[in-house]
Design an enzyme around this catalytic site. Sequence first.
Site, PDB file in Angstrom:
ATOM      1  N   CYS A 119     -30.529  61.941 -17.874  1.00 44.09           N
ATOM      2  CA  CYS A 119     -30.576  60.788 -18.795  1.00 44.09           C
ATOM      3  C   CYS A 119     -31.984  60.740 -19.371  1.00 44.09           C
ATOM      4  O   CYS A 119     -32.809  61.611 -19.133  1.00 44.09           O
ATOM      5  CB  CYS A 119     -30.214  59.508 -18.037  1.00 44.09           C
ATOM      6  SG  CYS A 119     -31.469  59.057 -16.861  1.00 44.09           S
ATOM      7  N   ARG A 124     -32.393  64.197 -13.288  1.00 45.02           N
ATOM      8  CA  ARG A 124     -31.516  63.548 -12.296  1.00 45.02           C
ATOM      9  C   ARG A 124     -30.616  64.558 -11.565  1.00 45.02           C
ATOM     10  O   ARG A 124     -29.395  64.466 -11.613  1.00 45.02           O
ATOM     11  CB  ARG A 124     -30.668  62.462 -12.950  1.00 45.02           C
ATOM     12  CG  ARG A 124     -31.391  61.498 -13.866  1.00 45.02           C
ATOM     13  CD  ARG A 124     -32.362  60.546 -13.208  1.00 45.02           C
ATOM     14  NE  ARG A 124     -31.763  59.592 -12.314  1.00 45.02           N
ATOM     15  CZ  ARG A 124     -31.297  58.384 -12.659  1.00 45.02           C
ATOM     16  NH1 ARG A 124     -31.308  58.040 -13.920  1.00 45.02           N
ATOM     17  NH2 ARG A 124     -30.801  57.565 -11.766  1.00 45.02           N
ATOM     18  N   ASP A 307     -38.324  51.085 -10.933  1.00 42.49           N
ATOM     19  CA  ASP A 307     -37.534  50.286 -11.890  1.00 42.49           C
ATOM     20  C   ASP A 307     -38.329  49.119 -12.454  1.00 42.49           C
ATOM     21  O   ASP A 307     -37.915  48.496 -13.427  1.00 42.49           O
ATOM     22  CB  ASP A 307     -36.257  49.766 -11.225  1.00 42.49           C
ATOM     23  CG  ASP A 307     -35.302  50.899 -10.922  1.00 42.49           C
ATOM     24  OD1 ASP A 307     -34.350  50.693 -10.152  1.00 42.49           O
ATOM     25  OD2 ASP A 307     -35.531  52.014 -11.436  1.00 42.49           O
ATOM     26  N   ARG A 399     -26.229  46.632 -18.937  1.00 47.03           N
ATOM     27  CA  ARG A 399     -25.700  47.388 -17.785  1.00 47.03           C
ATOM     28  C   ARG A 399     -26.261  46.807 -16.488  1.00 47.03           C
ATOM     29  O   ARG A 399     -25.629  46.896 -15.442  1.00 47.03           O
ATOM     30  CB  ARG A 399     -26.126  48.864 -17.860  1.00 47.03           C
ATOM     31  CG  ARG A 399     -25.497  49.644 -18.957  1.00 47.03           C
ATOM     32  CD  ARG A 399     -25.906  51.084 -18.889  1.00 47.03           C
ATOM     33  NE  ARG A 399     -25.593  51.658 -17.566  1.00 47.03           N
ATOM     34  CZ  ARG A 399     -25.730  52.948 -17.284  1.00 47.03           C
ATOM     35  NH1 ARG A 399     -26.202  53.767 -18.213  1.00 47.03           N
ATOM     36  NH2 ARG A 399     -25.431  53.429 -16.106  1.00 47.03           N
TER      37      ARG A 399
HETATM   38  C1  EPZ Z   1     -31.417  55.009  -7.787  1.00 44.60           C
HETATM   39  O1  EPZ Z   1     -31.194  56.145  -8.603  1.00 44.60           O
HETATM   40  C2  EPZ Z   1     -31.276  53.814  -8.708  1.00 44.60           C
HETATM   41  N1  EPZ Z   1     -29.925  53.761  -9.266  1.00 44.60           N
HETATM   42  C3  EPZ Z   1     -32.309  53.914  -9.837  1.00 44.60           C
HETATM   43  O2  EPZ Z   1     -32.197  52.732 -10.619  1.00 44.60           O
HETATM   44  C4  EPZ Z   1     -33.699  53.959  -9.220  1.00 44.60           C
HETATM   45  O3  EPZ Z   1     -34.659  54.120 -10.253  1.00 44.60           O
HETATM   46  C5  EPZ Z   1     -33.795  55.130  -8.248  1.00 44.60           C
HETATM   47  O4  EPZ Z   1     -32.752  55.020  -7.246  1.00 44.60           O
HETATM   48  C6  EPZ Z   1     -35.136  55.182  -7.512  1.00 44.60           C
HETATM   49  O5  EPZ Z   1     -35.353  53.994  -6.843  1.00 44.60           O
HETATM   50  C7  EPZ Z   1     -28.923  53.280  -8.496  1.00 44.60           C
HETATM   51  O6  EPZ Z   1     -29.116  52.912  -7.351  1.00 44.60           O
HETATM   52  C8  EPZ Z   1     -27.568  53.247  -9.126  1.00 44.60           C
HETATM   53  P1  EPZ Z   1     -33.140  58.962  -6.583  1.00 44.60           P
HETATM   54  P2  EPZ Z   1     -31.032  57.603  -7.905  1.00 44.60           P
HETATM   55  O7  EPZ Z   1     -32.073  59.895  -6.132  1.00 44.60           O
HETATM   56  O8  EPZ Z   1     -30.340  57.468  -6.617  1.00 44.60           O
HETATM   57  C9  EPZ Z   1     -34.977  63.208  -7.535  1.00 44.60           C
HETATM   58  C10 EPZ Z   1     -31.958  51.473 -12.553  1.00 44.60           C
HETATM   59  O9  EPZ Z   1     -32.734  51.285 -13.493  1.00 44.60           O
HETATM   60  N2  EPZ Z   1     -33.752  63.764  -6.956  1.00 44.60           N
HETATM   61  O10 EPZ Z   1     -33.903  58.186  -5.555  1.00 44.60           O
HETATM   62  O11 EPZ Z   1     -30.493  58.536  -8.920  1.00 44.60           O
HETATM   63  C11 EPZ Z   1     -34.705  62.578  -8.894  1.00 44.60           C
HETATM   64  O12 EPZ Z   1     -34.727  63.559  -9.903  1.00 44.60           O
HETATM   65  C12 EPZ Z   1     -31.789  52.862 -11.993  1.00 44.60           C
HETATM   66  O13 EPZ Z   1     -31.283  50.575 -11.975  1.00 44.60           O
HETATM   67  C13 EPZ Z   1     -33.654  65.136  -6.763  1.00 44.60           C
HETATM   68  O14 EPZ Z   1     -34.574  65.884  -7.066  1.00 44.60           O
HETATM   69  O15 EPZ Z   1     -32.572  57.958  -7.656  1.00 44.60           O
HETATM   70  C14 EPZ Z   1     -35.827  61.591  -9.034  1.00 44.60           C
HETATM   71  O16 EPZ Z   1     -36.975  62.262  -9.540  1.00 44.60           O
HETATM   72  C15 EPZ Z   1     -32.599  53.890 -12.763  1.00 44.60           C
HETATM   73  N3  EPZ Z   1     -32.508  65.653  -6.233  1.00 44.60           N
HETATM   74  C16 EPZ Z   1     -36.099  61.157  -7.591  1.00 44.60           C
HETATM   75  O17 EPZ Z   1     -35.443  62.118  -6.749  1.00 44.60           O
HETATM   76  C17 EPZ Z   1     -31.446  64.845  -5.870  1.00 44.60           C
HETATM   77  O18 EPZ Z   1     -30.432  65.368  -5.374  1.00 44.60           O
HETATM   78  C18 EPZ Z   1     -35.545  59.784  -7.255  1.00 44.60           C
HETATM   79  O19 EPZ Z   1     -34.158  59.818  -7.502  1.00 44.60           O
HETATM   80  C19 EPZ Z   1     -31.564  63.449  -6.085  1.00 44.60           C
HETATM   81  C20 EPZ Z   1     -32.718  62.929  -6.618  1.00 44.60           C
END
Ligand code: EPZ
Length: 423
Positions: A119, A124, A307, A399
């Site tokens: 996105c 992601r 966030d 959203r």
């Molecule tokens: C959750 O997303 C939240 N969304 C996000 O909120 C929030 O910003 C994020 O956690 C961090 O706190 C929901 O809970 C629905 P991550 P998520 O996996 O789970 C990397 C909002 O605005 N990563 O903790 O997708 C990733 O690229 C949204 O409400 C990998 O490399 O976040 C990122 O750099 C935006 N491999 C970092 O980890 C993976 O398999 C954090 O991502 C997974 C993640």
Amino acid sequence: MEKFIVEGTGEGLRGNVKISGSKNAVLPILAACLLTPEVCEIRNVPPLSDVQYMAKLLQELGAQVFFDEEKEIMRVQAAEISSVEGLYEMARKMRASFLVAGALLGRCGCARLPLPGGCQIGSRPIDLHLKGFQVMGAKNKQEHGVVELQVKNLKGGEIYLDFPSVGATENILLAAALAKGETVIENAAAEPEICDLADFLREMGAHVEGDGTDTITIQGVKELHGATHTVIPDRIEAGTFMTAAAITGGDILLENVQEEHLRPVIAKLAECNVKTEMTEEGLRVYRKGKLHPVQVKTMPFPGFPTDMQAPFMSLMTVAKGTSVITETVFENRFIHAGELQRMGADIKIDSRSAVIEGVDTLTGTKVKATDLRAGAALILSALAAKGETEISDIYHIERGYHKIDEKLRAIGAHIRKENKENE
Ligand code: EPZ
């Protein structure tokens, strides 16, 4: 397309705001309802578009879903899983759709889901989710943009997360609840939303310990039963309204918040000369004197939440002096800076850091929301700006923020929604 029209009044926001249930807690909890054939009742569910998407996805998989939007209560019963295939449209609309993968693996040993795309804020990837499923015995095949997961006997295992990913921690938790034996997640995410999911899983009969720390241990059980659960308040919505009070020099009271979820934001606002105090009715947030510039570094919980980075950048654009924001969680989460610069902000981006020189005033203009938190940041800047700001693509904002315009109007903001077709 719908737009928000905001008039900066120069007045501080005043009054009470009721914070809704947490979007990022309710989405994995709804996925968890797939783990039992019995009825689950989820309360304090915010009627957001992302919640509607998740409800629709559960129905596509065979669950019955009844949502009383007035009472904000959702009842889910996945008596049968009639399909393990999430429809492309749904999954593309909302990345969190991938959270049903762990629940489907736990319930029926297979899942076929569209690869959640990247996105605006980053690529992601889901490699950590898949690494966890692999340790638990699942085979995954990716082709034509679909990931297919299959496992005969889902078993527990030791999983080390290279990054404390929230989604990966949740997906592995969902699969481990019904896996055979013990699962240990090391370097797990510790966000409050993880604890809320773990609370719900325990209410369903799961054996989960250590949530809220970097090591979570799950003893798999044979089956889970239905449960009733009240979702925690949305700490990011709360932080956004706290920042609205700060940027307008207002004095507001947030009802229905959990102070311990807001500590990093409370601490950073205190550095900016914004006061908070917990009262009987809720959390009071007010600013007396001038805003101070600060250094902010986003980190996994209990660090400063990513966030809240965009809303905080808006605040820093009108704090006299030099502020520095470092975004360590996502690789491309400064898109809102361009729109803020169009309102007169002085921001210089250098890879993961933003240097902000506070200006006396921002001025209203036409801007575009690019993701929900960036959109929220534009509303905050518009509240403090001179003149009128028109914010388009507000579907991003809606959203994650339930009736944000109504809630802001109730505390004195001049904001309205307009439907400007074909503009
Ligand atoms: C959750 O997303 C939240 N969304 C996000 O909120 C929030 O910003 C994020 O956690 C961090 O706190 C929901 O809970 C629905 P991550 P998520 O996996 O789970 C990397 C909002 O605005 N990563 O903790 O997708 C990733 O690229 C949204 O409400 C990998 O490399 O976040 C990122 O750099 C935006 N491999 C970092 O980890 C993976 O398999 C954090 O991502 C997974 C993640």
